[in-house]
Design an enzyme around this catalytic site. Structure first.
Site, PDB file in Angstrom:
ATOM      1  N   LYS A  91     -34.082  -5.279  26.778  1.00 22.02           N
ATOM      2  CA  LYS A  91     -33.495  -5.801  25.536  1.00 22.02           C
ATOM      3  C   LYS A  91     -34.195  -7.094  25.129  1.00 22.02           C
ATOM      4  O   LYS A  91     -34.929  -7.689  25.921  1.00 22.02           O
ATOM      5  CB  LYS A  91     -32.000  -6.048  25.749  1.00 22.02           C
ATOM      6  CG  LYS A  91     -31.686  -7.082  26.828  1.00 22.02           C
ATOM      7  CD  LYS A  91     -30.207  -7.098  27.201  1.00 22.02           C
ATOM      8  CE  LYS A  91     -29.931  -8.090  28.308  1.00 22.02           C
ATOM      9  NZ  LYS A  91     -28.534  -8.003  28.794  1.00 22.02           N
ATOM     10  N   TYR A 139     -43.305 -38.061  16.109  1.00 20.50           N
ATOM     11  CA  TYR A 139     -42.138 -38.471  15.320  1.00 20.50           C
ATOM     12  C   TYR A 139     -41.259 -39.444  16.097  1.00 20.50           C
ATOM     13  O   TYR A 139     -40.990 -39.239  17.281  1.00 20.50           O
ATOM     14  CB  TYR A 139     -41.278 -37.249  14.988  1.00 20.50           C
ATOM     15  CG  TYR A 139     -41.837 -36.354  13.911  1.00 20.50           C
ATOM     16  CD1 TYR A 139     -41.947 -36.799  12.606  1.00 20.50           C
ATOM     17  CD2 TYR A 139     -42.226 -35.063  14.211  1.00 20.50           C
ATOM     18  CE1 TYR A 139     -42.445 -35.958  11.617  1.00 20.50           C
ATOM     19  CE2 TYR A 139     -42.715 -34.211  13.233  1.00 20.50           C
ATOM     20  CZ  TYR A 139     -42.824 -34.669  11.937  1.00 20.50           C
ATOM     21  OH  TYR A 139     -43.308 -33.833  10.980  1.00 20.50           O
ATOM     22  N   ARG A 184     -15.452  -9.384  28.304  1.00 16.48           N
ATOM     23  CA  ARG A 184     -16.300  -9.222  27.129  1.00 16.48           C
ATOM     24  C   ARG A 184     -16.160  -7.766  26.693  1.00 16.48           C
ATOM     25  O   ARG A 184     -15.061  -7.360  26.361  1.00 16.48           O
ATOM     26  CB  ARG A 184     -17.744  -9.595  27.537  1.00 16.48           C
ATOM     27  CG  ARG A 184     -18.578 -10.172  26.457  1.00 16.48           C
ATOM     28  CD  ARG A 184     -19.944 -10.597  26.985  1.00 16.48           C
ATOM     29  NE  ARG A 184     -20.684  -9.501  27.628  1.00 16.48           N
ATOM     30  CZ  ARG A 184     -21.904  -9.623  28.114  1.00 16.48           C
ATOM     31  NH1 ARG A 184     -22.541 -10.772  28.068  1.00 16.48           N
ATOM     32  NH2 ARG A 184     -22.513  -8.588  28.660  1.00 16.48           N
ATOM     33  N   MET A 235     -42.710 -29.304  15.283  1.00 18.18           N
ATOM     34  CA  MET A 235     -42.681 -27.855  15.034  1.00 18.18           C
ATOM     35  C   MET A 235     -43.967 -27.174  15.507  1.00 18.18           C
ATOM     36  O   MET A 235     -43.938 -26.077  16.051  1.00 18.18           O
ATOM     37  CB  MET A 235     -42.456 -27.582  13.545  1.00 18.18           C
ATOM     38  CG  MET A 235     -42.121 -26.121  13.255  1.00 18.18           C
ATOM     39  SD  MET A 235     -41.970 -25.745  11.516  1.00 18.18           S
ATOM     40  CE  MET A 235     -40.548 -26.675  11.028  1.00 18.18           C
TER      41      MET A 235
HETATM   42  C1  LIG Z   1     -28.617  -7.984  30.183  1.00 23.26           C
HETATM   43  C2  LIG Z   1     -27.771  -7.094  31.018  1.00 23.26           C
HETATM   44  C3  LIG Z   1     -28.188  -6.725  32.309  1.00 23.26           C
HETATM   45  C4  LIG Z   1     -29.423  -7.295  32.980  1.00 23.26           C
HETATM   46  O1  LIG Z   1     -29.101  -8.543  33.572  1.00 23.26           O
HETATM   47  P1  LIG Z   1     -30.175  -9.381  34.430  1.00 23.26           P
HETATM   48  O2  LIG Z   1     -29.383 -10.545  34.889  1.00 23.26           O
HETATM   49  O3  LIG Z   1     -31.259  -9.775  33.483  1.00 23.26           O
HETATM   50  O4  LIG Z   1     -30.649  -8.521  35.515  1.00 23.26           O
HETATM   51  C5  LIG Z   1     -27.406  -5.791  32.984  1.00 23.26           C
HETATM   52  N1  LIG Z   1     -26.276  -5.292  32.439  1.00 23.26           N
HETATM   53  C6  LIG Z   1     -25.828  -5.654  31.215  1.00 23.26           C
HETATM   54  C7  LIG Z   1     -24.564  -5.070  30.685  1.00 23.26           C
HETATM   55  C8  LIG Z   1     -26.547  -6.575  30.470  1.00 23.26           C
HETATM   56  O5  LIG Z   1     -26.102  -6.933  29.259  1.00 23.26           O
END
Ligand SMILES: *Cc1c(COP(=O)(O)O)cnc(C)c1O
Length: 392
Positions: free
Chosen positions: A37, A260, A130, A308
């Site tokens: 992801k 800056y 969650r 930036m």
């Molecule tokens: C992002 C995620 C993972 C992976 O977690 P890591 O700590 O990066 O290994 C696993 N399960 C869910 C539901 C996630 O959202």
């Protein structure tokens, strides 16, 4: 040098070795699902996925439907789990991409049916607070409905840990696993084909009992440590190198400033290197007067404010510093015997390594190699299977 102002070089072979290492630590029968992801935690989803699969991963996971589609468009035809919440439009995209989706209420399951059916994983919220239902009876009901609804295939049962990366905690983590197994075990006994999964990187590394049928690993795949420690201690290899170059070296007299707000004022005469990377690239402003950079095998302090597009580095009084103009500068990675990890950068920012690599913006071009041999991304193999993702 074909490199530009700043770039991330990703070693796909390191991702492959990290996955092979994770697989070697799995209990027999457990599979590795590589989480790609957020564009592979900033590394690039498709190339990361290819490396992970070559290293032994058998599943991929993403958060959103467009991420699933991106993998399919690149010709990846392994199982893909979309873990996040989805709107109806996104659900349709996920299912059209032949991905598995997660359900935790009746409404959501009906949406899957309305979208034409597909493979679902029921999620129990065992303590994350969650996504998922907190009610095991509700989760069991959903599993039963999913199993009995034509077009819907119940393929997995899952949960997610809230404290796996906190080694000081044992109670809550163990409690979540127990809560999950109390619910999942009877369902698994009834249907041995179900894929039961809970562990992220931290969980799989700390407790083999959490590995179950599959682990969902993200951070460790990229060679970063889920506990924020030195990844090398677990044999993990950081796959990403972030670099720029010394665009200019300024003769700076005592009392002159850089950047800056004049947050660096030279206490003595020195040379200040100007490097073209800044918060517009994801090199965060919180690193002002608060990071090191490697140039020609030495560590130099970033001085003044991160702007930036540029940072400034104190190269010291050595007249040879003038000759550093044009040298490569490493912000994350190795040079000589020196090393800067994403964990180090995270510590300085009071955040986690995840945020450091995810935060690199699209202005940073990603290039790919295998232990130094460039990978021509454009020349990667054509899709081996076409999934019909056209809107219906
Ligand atoms: C992002 C995620 C993972 C992976 O977690 P890591 O700590 O990066 O290994 C696993 N399960 C869910 C539901 C996630 O959202």
């Amino acid at each position: 040098m074909s490199e530009g102002r700043a770039q991330a070089r990703v070693n796909v072979a390191a991702i492959e070795r990290n996955c092979a290492r994770l697989c070697s630590q799995l209990r027999s029968g457990a599979e590795l699902c590589a989480v790609v992801k957020a564009d592979g935690y900033g590394h690039g989803a498709v190339q990361s996925a290819r490396g992970a699969l070559a290293g032994g991963a058998t599943w991929l996971a993403v958060a959103g439907s467009h991420e699933a589609r991106e993998l399919r468009d690149a010709g990846l035809n392994e199982r893909v789990l979309v873990m996040g919440a989805l709107t109806m439009v996104e659900l349709e995209e996920a299912l059209a991409s032949d991905a598995d989706v997660v359900v935790w209420n009746q409404h959501y399951l009906q949406a899957v049916v309305a979208a034409g059916g597909g493979r679902v994983h029921v999620k129990l919220d065992s303590g994350m607070g969650r996504l998922g239902t907190r009610d095991p009876a509700e989760a069991s009901r959903l599993a039963a409905v999913a199993r009995d609804t034509p077009g819907v295939r119940l393929s997995g049962l899952m949960t997610h840990f809230a404290t796996a990366d906190d080694l000081a905690d044992d109670g809550f983590f163990a409690g979540q696993l127990a809560t999950f197994m109390d619910w999942a075990q009877p369902l698994k006994d009834d249907d041995p084909d179900l894929v039961v999964h809970a562990a992220n990187s931290a969980a799989m590394l700390r407790d083999a009992d959490s590995q179950l049928d599959m682990v969902r690993c993200g951070i460790a795949v990229y060679g970063m440590d889920p506990f924020g420690r030195d990844p090398a201690a677990r044999g993990l290899e950081p796959a990403l190198e972030l670099s720029t170059y010394v665009a200019d070296v300024k003769d700076t007299k005592q009392g002159e400033s850089a950047g800056y707000g004049r947050r660096f004022i030279a206490e003595h005469d020195t040379f200040v290197g100007v490097l073209p990377i800044g918060y517009g690239d994801g090199w965060r402003r919180g690193l002002s007067n608060n990071a090191d950079v490697l140039v020609a095998g030495h560590r130099y302090p970033l001085v003044g404010t991160v702007s930036m597009d540029n940072i400034t580095v104190d190269l010291g009084l050595d007249p040879n510093a003038r000759g550093l103009r044009g040298e490569r500068a490493i912000l994350i990675g190795f040079q000589g015997s020196e090393r800067i990890t994403a964990e180090e950068v995270a510590r300085r920012l009071d955040t986690i390594n995840y945020e450091v690599t995810c935060g690199l913006t699209p202005r940073i071009p990603r290039t790919y190699h295998r232990d130094g041999t460039p990978i021509d991304v454009a020349a990667t193999p054509a899709p081996t299977r076409t999934v019909d993702t056209s809107p219906t």
